[in-house]
Design a protein around this motif. Structure first.
Motif, PDB file in Angstrom:
ATOM      1  N   ILE A  87     -10.281  13.790  -0.127  1.00  0.00           N
ATOM      2  CA  ILE A  87     -10.438  14.599   1.082  1.00  0.00           C
ATOM      3  C   ILE A  87     -11.320  15.806   0.797  1.00  0.00           C
ATOM      4  O   ILE A  87     -12.176  16.177   1.600  1.00  0.00           O
ATOM      5  N   ALA A  88     -11.094  16.394  -0.353  1.00  0.00           N
ATOM      6  CA  ALA A  88     -11.929  17.543  -0.697  1.00  0.00           C
ATOM      7  C   ALA A  88     -13.393  17.133  -0.773  1.00  0.00           C
ATOM      8  O   ALA A  88     -14.289  17.837  -0.303  1.00  0.00           O
ATOM      9  N   MET A  89     -13.622  15.992  -1.376  1.00  0.00           N
ATOM     10  CA  MET A  89     -14.986  15.523  -1.491  1.00  0.00           C
ATOM     11  C   MET A  89     -15.598  15.251  -0.129  1.00  0.00           C
ATOM     12  O   MET A  89     -16.745  15.595   0.144  1.00  0.00           O
ATOM     13  N   ALA A  90     -14.813  14.642   0.705  1.00  0.00           N
ATOM     14  CA  ALA A  90     -15.337  14.316   2.027  1.00  0.00           C
ATOM     15  C   ALA A  90     -15.554  15.571   2.860  1.00  0.00           C
ATOM     16  O   ALA A  90     -16.535  15.673   3.591  1.00  0.00           O
ATOM     17  N   SER A  91     -14.658  16.499   2.758  1.00  0.00           N
ATOM     18  CA  SER A  91     -14.824  17.708   3.550  1.00  0.00           C
ATOM     19  C   SER A  91     -15.972  18.553   3.027  1.00  0.00           C
ATOM     20  O   SER A  91     -16.537  19.352   3.767  1.00  0.00           O
ATOM     21  N   ALA A  92     -16.311  18.362   1.782  1.00  0.00           N
ATOM     22  CA  ALA A  92     -17.445  19.115   1.258  1.00  0.00           C
ATOM     23  C   ALA A  92     -18.725  18.728   1.972  1.00  0.00           C
ATOM     24  O   ALA A  92     -19.700  19.465   1.947  1.00  0.00           O
ATOM     25  N   ARG A  93     -18.723  17.582   2.551  1.00  0.00           N
ATOM     26  CA  ARG A  93     -19.899  17.136   3.266  1.00  0.00           C
ATOM     27  C   ARG A  93     -19.937  17.664   4.693  1.00  0.00           C
ATOM     28  O   ARG A  93     -20.948  17.529   5.376  1.00  0.00           O
ATOM     29  N   ASN A  94     -18.856  18.226   5.128  1.00  0.00           N
ATOM     30  CA  ASN A  94     -18.815  18.812   6.467  1.00  0.00           C
ATOM     31  C   ASN A  94     -19.189  17.828   7.558  1.00  0.00           C
ATOM     32  O   ASN A  94     -19.858  18.169   8.525  1.00  0.00           O
ATOM     33  N   GLY A  95     -18.777  16.617   7.373  1.00  0.00           N
ATOM     34  CA  GLY A  95     -18.989  15.642   8.421  1.00  0.00           C
ATOM     35  C   GLY A  95     -20.434  15.236   8.627  1.00  0.00           C
ATOM     36  O   GLY A  95     -20.782  14.683   9.655  1.00  0.00           O
ATOM     37  N   THR A  96     -21.259  15.501   7.662  1.00  0.00           N
ATOM     38  CA  THR A  96     -22.665  15.125   7.841  1.00  0.00           C
ATOM     39  C   THR A  96     -22.913  13.670   7.501  1.00  0.00           C
ATOM     40  O   THR A  96     -23.871  13.080   7.967  1.00  0.00           O
ATOM     41  N   THR A  97     -22.060  13.106   6.714  1.00  0.00           N
ATOM     42  CA  THR A  97     -22.253  11.717   6.343  1.00  0.00           C
ATOM     43  C   THR A  97     -21.150  10.866   6.936  1.00  0.00           C
ATOM     44  O   THR A  97     -20.045  11.315   7.192  1.00  0.00           O
ATOM     45  N   ARG A  98     -21.488   9.616   7.118  1.00  0.00           N
ATOM     46  CA  ARG A  98     -20.540   8.744   7.782  1.00  0.00           C
ATOM     47  C   ARG A  98     -19.363   8.418   6.890  1.00  0.00           C
ATOM     48  O   ARG A  98     -18.231   8.305   7.357  1.00  0.00           O
ATOM     49  N   TRP A  99     -19.653   8.236   5.634  1.00  0.00           N
ATOM     50  CA  TRP A  99     -18.559   7.828   4.770  1.00  0.00           C
ATOM     51  C   TRP A  99     -17.520   8.926   4.698  1.00  0.00           C
ATOM     52  O   TRP A  99     -16.318   8.641   4.600  1.00  0.00           O
ATOM     53  N   SER A 100     -17.943  10.176   4.723  1.00  0.00           N
ATOM     54  CA  SER A 100     -16.960  11.252   4.663  1.00  0.00           C
ATOM     55  C   SER A 100     -16.086  11.260   5.913  1.00  0.00           C
ATOM     56  O   SER A 100     -14.872  11.441   5.848  1.00  0.00           O
ATOM     57  N   ARG A 101     -16.738  11.040   7.022  1.00  0.00           N
ATOM     58  CA  ARG A 101     -15.956  11.024   8.264  1.00  0.00           C
ATOM     59  C   ARG A 101     -14.981   9.859   8.262  1.00  0.00           C
ATOM     60  O   ARG A 101     -13.818   9.990   8.660  1.00  0.00           O
ATOM     61  N   ALA A 102     -15.487   8.709   7.825  1.00  0.00           N
ATOM     62  CA  ALA A 102     -14.614   7.533   7.805  1.00  0.00           C
ATOM     63  C   ALA A 102     -13.454   7.745   6.841  1.00  0.00           C
ATOM     64  O   ALA A 102     -12.319   7.356   7.124  1.00  0.00           O
ATOM     65  N   LEU A 103     -13.751   8.364   5.727  1.00  0.00           N
ATOM     66  CA  LEU A 103     -12.692   8.594   4.751  1.00  0.00           C
ATOM     67  C   LEU A 103     -11.614   9.493   5.330  1.00  0.00           C
ATOM     68  O   LEU A 103     -10.411   9.218   5.207  1.00  0.00           O
ATOM     69  N   ILE A 104     -12.030  10.548   5.952  1.00  0.00           N
ATOM     70  CA  ILE A 104     -11.051  11.489   6.505  1.00  0.00           C
ATOM     71  C   ILE A 104     -10.276  10.840   7.635  1.00  0.00           C
ATOM     72  O   ILE A 104      -9.058  11.016   7.769  1.00  0.00           O
ATOM     73  N   SER A 105     -10.957  10.092   8.446  1.00  0.00           N
ATOM     74  CA  SER A 105     -10.248   9.463   9.562  1.00  0.00           C
ATOM     75  C   SER A 105      -9.260   8.420   9.056  1.00  0.00           C
ATOM     76  O   SER A 105      -8.159   8.283   9.581  1.00  0.00           O
ATOM     77  N   ASN A 106      -9.667   7.686   8.025  1.00  0.00           N
ATOM     78  CA  ASN A 106      -8.741   6.712   7.470  1.00  0.00           C
ATOM     79  C   ASN A 106      -7.507   7.383   6.895  1.00  0.00           C
ATOM     80  O   ASN A 106      -6.391   6.853   6.993  1.00  0.00           O
ATOM     81  N   ALA A 107      -7.737   8.524   6.276  1.00  0.00           N
ATOM     82  CA  ALA A 107      -6.598   9.214   5.696  1.00  0.00           C
ATOM     83  C   ALA A 107      -5.715   9.834   6.765  1.00  0.00           C
ATOM     84  O   ALA A 107      -4.491   9.865   6.630  1.00  0.00           O
ATOM     85  N   SER A 108      -6.326  10.332   7.797  1.00  0.00           N
ATOM     86  CA  SER A 108      -5.518  11.022   8.798  1.00  0.00           C
ATOM     87  C   SER A 108      -4.774  10.052   9.695  1.00  0.00           C
ATOM     88  O   SER A 108      -3.808  10.430  10.354  1.00  0.00           O
ATOM     89  N   LYS A 109      -5.227   8.816   9.723  1.00  0.00           N
ATOM     90  CA  LYS A 109      -4.521   7.880  10.594  1.00  0.00           C
ATOM     91  C   LYS A 109      -3.139   7.587  10.038  1.00  0.00           C
ATOM     92  O   LYS A 109      -2.207   7.294  10.768  1.00  0.00           O
ATOM     93  N   ASP A 110      -3.000   7.663   8.722  1.00  0.00           N
ATOM     94  CA  ASP A 110      -1.706   7.418   8.107  1.00  0.00           C
ATOM     95  C   ASP A 110      -0.827   8.655   8.265  1.00  0.00           C
ATOM     96  O   ASP A 110      -1.254   9.760   7.945  1.00  0.00           O
ATOM     97  N   GLY A 111       0.364   8.463   8.689  1.00  0.00           N
ATOM     98  CA  GLY A 111       1.228   9.609   8.976  1.00  0.00           C
ATOM     99  C   GLY A 111       1.544  10.437   7.760  1.00  0.00           C
ATOM    100  O   GLY A 111       1.496  11.669   7.799  1.00  0.00           O
ATOM    101  N   SER A 112       1.839   9.793   6.662  1.00  0.00           N
ATOM    102  CA  SER A 112       2.258  10.556   5.488  1.00  0.00           C
ATOM    103  C   SER A 112       1.099  11.374   4.944  1.00  0.00           C
ATOM    104  O   SER A 112       1.278  12.499   4.490  1.00  0.00           O
ATOM    105  N   ASP A 113      -0.050  10.789   5.005  1.00  0.00           N
ATOM    106  CA  ASP A 113      -1.189  11.522   4.466  1.00  0.00           C
ATOM    107  C   ASP A 113      -1.750  12.510   5.461  1.00  0.00           C
ATOM    108  O   ASP A 113      -2.516  13.395   5.083  1.00  0.00           O
ATOM    109  N   ASN A 114      -1.383  12.301   6.700  1.00  0.00           N
ATOM    110  CA  ASN A 114      -1.998  13.148   7.706  1.00  0.00           C
ATOM    111  C   ASN A 114      -1.675  14.613   7.469  1.00  0.00           C
ATOM    112  O   ASN A 114      -2.507  15.484   7.672  1.00  0.00           O
TER     113      ASN A 114
END
Lengths: 187, 549
Positions: free
Chosen positions: A44-71
């Motif tokens: 998440i830290a890595m993905a957020s470092a990109r500030n949503g400029t890249t797709r993979w970071s956004r996808a990573l964060i969204s995948n993580a946030s969809k899960d309740g425990s990780d959200n």
């Protein structure tokens, strides 16, 4: 890696923030849980470092946030960056539908292209070219599974995202390795 | 943009023409026609029309801008000769198709302006057997392109007699449309249209050097033809290829030259002109001479491209970019290039939203429909990005081929991901004081990230000696953290320590640490960490307070 120092610092900062937030609350985690937490916070830290400029970071964060425990963890880490999770969630929902449609369209295109190629090109040429194309396509599929959110990207985008993903993975590995070595060198 | 550029060219040419070519209207026409043709050629790919169409469009636009019947007629005839694109002279274009018969009449029908005397003379000469005398700009250049055709050679001779050889070039191109079919099947006729276009581009340079320009264009086109010749000859795609090749040549030239100076073109044309004329006349040799001409024309087209670039700021940058890209991709290709201006000017009516059009030149032996061309552009984009990946992924430099490289990339990504998992597992096993450790290690990590792991590790043992005030429970950690010497690291440490204090865990160590850290910061020996920019620290510290709150 001099050019990545700023990125490393950013990643490290965010990672430690996330770890602190989550590790303080749960002190009795199993090793696997701990590992999962560490990895997740690092990703998440890595993905957020990109500030949503890249797709993979956004996808990573969204995948993580969809899960309740990780959200929860994701929200903690991305607390100050409120816009990021919202964007990722919307993007995820949109991409889900779009991805399904895209997949269907892509498959139909592929089938049509294959048929067209086999018919139009000379038999020998079609065989050899189709074999190479098949190989490349296979590998591209594998790459899509590796990159987070890669299934919804076209070829050009996929390669760009791969580039970015590789650099961030490298940063992640370097920082984690240094942290691990520092940890273990002391104890 | 293209139109504007063309206008500029035309204006300049007009002035020059008026001064230099009172009598030889053809030359001026050629210039304009050339300009039109080049632009027309440029836009060929997007519209998918044969080169002629593009040229016709260009010439039409040029002619109108000039407002001189002479110019219009040649341009019209040129356009007509090649293809009846929806040019201003659409009506005339249809006539032009049958130009072989009566060029003058066809031209006149299309153009409202009266013929000039010079034009009449030229047209009368052309009547001898040339298709489009009006397409002066195009003809001269194309003439050199058809050396193989004996008939063309004759016409070229006739033209040369008419106006120093410029007419010959002019005329021949027009005849091309009809003979194109013949030649394309047999040889690289594609050069013809290319030459014509190149010639047109050249013409726009200056009236004085119309001849030279034409020669240059022919050279340029010849180069393009050479390219084409090298590949399998395909009649159906010839026209498009010619246009696309021409464009590619021009664009490549743009990228290479970028000077966009008319003088440069003029100089170049001068060289080429001298060569082209004799070579065109020697066309009896056929291919060899044609090749020479195409080479010249290619140079010409490049020059033209440069000039076009100079005229338009945007296109030049794009062309330069494309040119650079083309160069990177290999001189053989000359396939992709973005030429907004040419695209715009070429077919303003037919494809208004063509600004973002990428002009791709169809390679010889390849299909030239828009789909395959777009695919080629896409493929080249992909290959360009794969090159970046080659630099990043270790061990990929020697690998060629998409499949193998993708394999390497996949392996690398997988290995990196596995490393992350392994390291996270390793960190999970460290100890329950992971949080403390991490904080303590922050400074060290920062140092390490700044100046490589080797140097920092070397420092930490040395500096850990003199810190007795540190908490005994974590001597190693803090000692390791202490070797923060630079002001940058100090700032980071301060921010980190502030972070630590805000933690709910209530780390006493952190509190204690913050003080000794700050003390140590002043005392610790400064280490050179290479590029440890303070700005980084500021950036790092910036979001921290917000995050901590």
């Amino acid at each position: 890696m001099c050019p990545h120092t700023s990125l490393k610092q950013q990643f490290l900062k965010k990672w430690i923030m996330g770890l602190q937030r989550c590790s303080f609350s749960k002190k009795n985690m199993s090793i696997l849980e701990r590992k999962k937490t560490i990895k997740l916070s690092a990703d998440i830290a890595m993905a957020s470092a990109r500030n949503g400029t890249t797709r993979w970071s956004r996808a990573l964060i969204s995948n993580a946030s969809k899960d309740g425990s990780d959200n929860r963890l994701v929200q903690q880490i991305l607390g100050p960056d409120s816009n990021t999770p919202a964007a990722t969630t919307t993007n995820k929902a949109g991409t889900r539908r779009a991805s399904v449609c895209k997949k269907i369209v892509k498959r139909s295109h592929q089938i049509r292209r294959r048929r067209r190629k086999c018919v139009a090109a000379a038999p020998v040429k079609a065989v050899t070219s189709s074999i190479s194309e098949h190989l490349v396509r296979k590998r591209r599929q594998v790459l899509k599974t590796l990159i987070p959110g890669g299934e919804f990207m076209d070829e050009i985008c996929l390669i760009e995202e791969t580039l970015d993903y590789i650099t961030s993975l490298r940063v992640q590995v370097d920082v984690m390795r240094s942290v691990a070595s520092a940890c273990f060198s002391q104890s | 943009m293209d139109k504007g550029e063309k206008d500029k060219y035309e204006l300049e040419n007009r002035n020059e023409n008026s001064i230099n070519y009172q009598a030889p209207v053809m030359s001026s026409d050629w210039q304009f026609g050339g300009a039109n043709l080049t632009t027309a050629g440029m836009s060929l790919v997007p519209s998918g029309n044969p080169l002629a169409i593009g040229s016709s469009c260009a010439s039409a636009s040029v002619a109108d801008s000039f407002g001189s019947n002479l110019w219009e007629h040649p341009s019209n005839s040129q356009n007509l000769g090649f293809c009846g694109i929806n040019v201003q002279n659409g009506a005339s274009s249809s006539n032009a198709m049958g130009i072989g018969k009566s060029t003058l009449t066809s031209l006149r029908s299309g153009v409202d302006r009266p013929f000039d005397m010079g034009w009449n003379a030229a047209s009368s000469m052309l009547k001898g057997g040339f298709f489009l005398p009006n397409t002066t700009g195009i003809l001269p250049q194309s003439l050199s392109q058809f050396p193989a055709d004996s008939a063309f050679i004759e016409r070229a001779a006739r033209f040369s007699s008419f106006n120093g050889g410029t007419f010959s070039d002019m005329v021949i191109p027009f005849g091309m449309p009809e003979s194109m079919g013949l030649y394309t099947g047999g040889m690289g006729l594609m050069r013809g249209p290319e030459d014509m276009f190149a010639a047109n581009g050249m013409k726009s340079v200056s009236g004085v050097e119309s001849q030279k320009i034409k020669l240059n264009v022919t050279e340029a086109t010849r180069d393009a033809c050479l390219q084409v010749e090298n590949r399998a000859k395909k009649s159906p795609g010839n026209d498009r290829r010619n246009g696309s090749l021409l464009r590619a040549n021009e664009e490549a030239k743009q990228g290479i030259g970028g000077s966009g100076n008319e003088s440069d073109e003029a100089e170049f044309s001068g060289h080429d002109g001298g060569q082209d004329e004799p070579s065109s006349l020697d066309g009896a040799g056929g291919e060899p001479s044609a090749k020479g001409l195409s080479l010249k024309k290619r140079k010409r087209s490049l020059q033209d491209a440069e000039i076009d670039q100079a005229k338009g700021g945007q296109p030049s940058t794009e062309a330069a970019k494309d040119g650079a890209e083309n160069q990177q991709k290999g001189d053989q290709k000359q396939t992709t290039s973005v030429n907004k201006t040419t695209g715009k000017q070429l077919s303003p009516a037919s494809h208004p939203p063509k600004e973002e059009y990428i002009h791709v030149r169809a390679r010889r032996g390849q299909a030239t429909n828009s789909h395959s061309l777009a695919e080629r552009v896409r493929r080249e984009k992909i290959s360009e990005r794969m090159k970046f990946l080659q630099d990043i992924v270790p061990g990929c430099s020697k690998v060629t081929g998409k499949a193998v490289m993708l394999d390497e990339i996949i392996n690398y990504v997988q290995s990196l991901q596995r490393q992350v998992e392994f390291l996270s597992m390793k960190l999970a096993t460290v100890n329950p004081r992971l949080d403390f450790n991490i904080e303590g290690l922050l400074a060290k990590d920062i140092i390490q990230s700044r100046a490589g792991p080797s140097s920092t590790l070397g420092f930490s043992p040395d500096l850990s000696v003199g810190y007795p005030s540190l908490h005994p429970s974590q001597p190693g950690l803090f000692q390791a953290a202490l070797p923060v010497t630079g002001s940058n690291t100090g700032v980071i440490h301060r921010s980190l320590s502030s972070q630590f204090t805000s933690l709910t865990g209530g780390l006493k160590e952190s509190n204690q640490l913050s003080n000794p850290w700050e003390d140590e910061l002043h005392n610790v020996v400064q280490m050179n960490y290479g590029t440890s920019a303070p700005s980084d620290d500021l950036n790092v510290n910036g979001p921290q307070p917000s995050g901590n709150t």
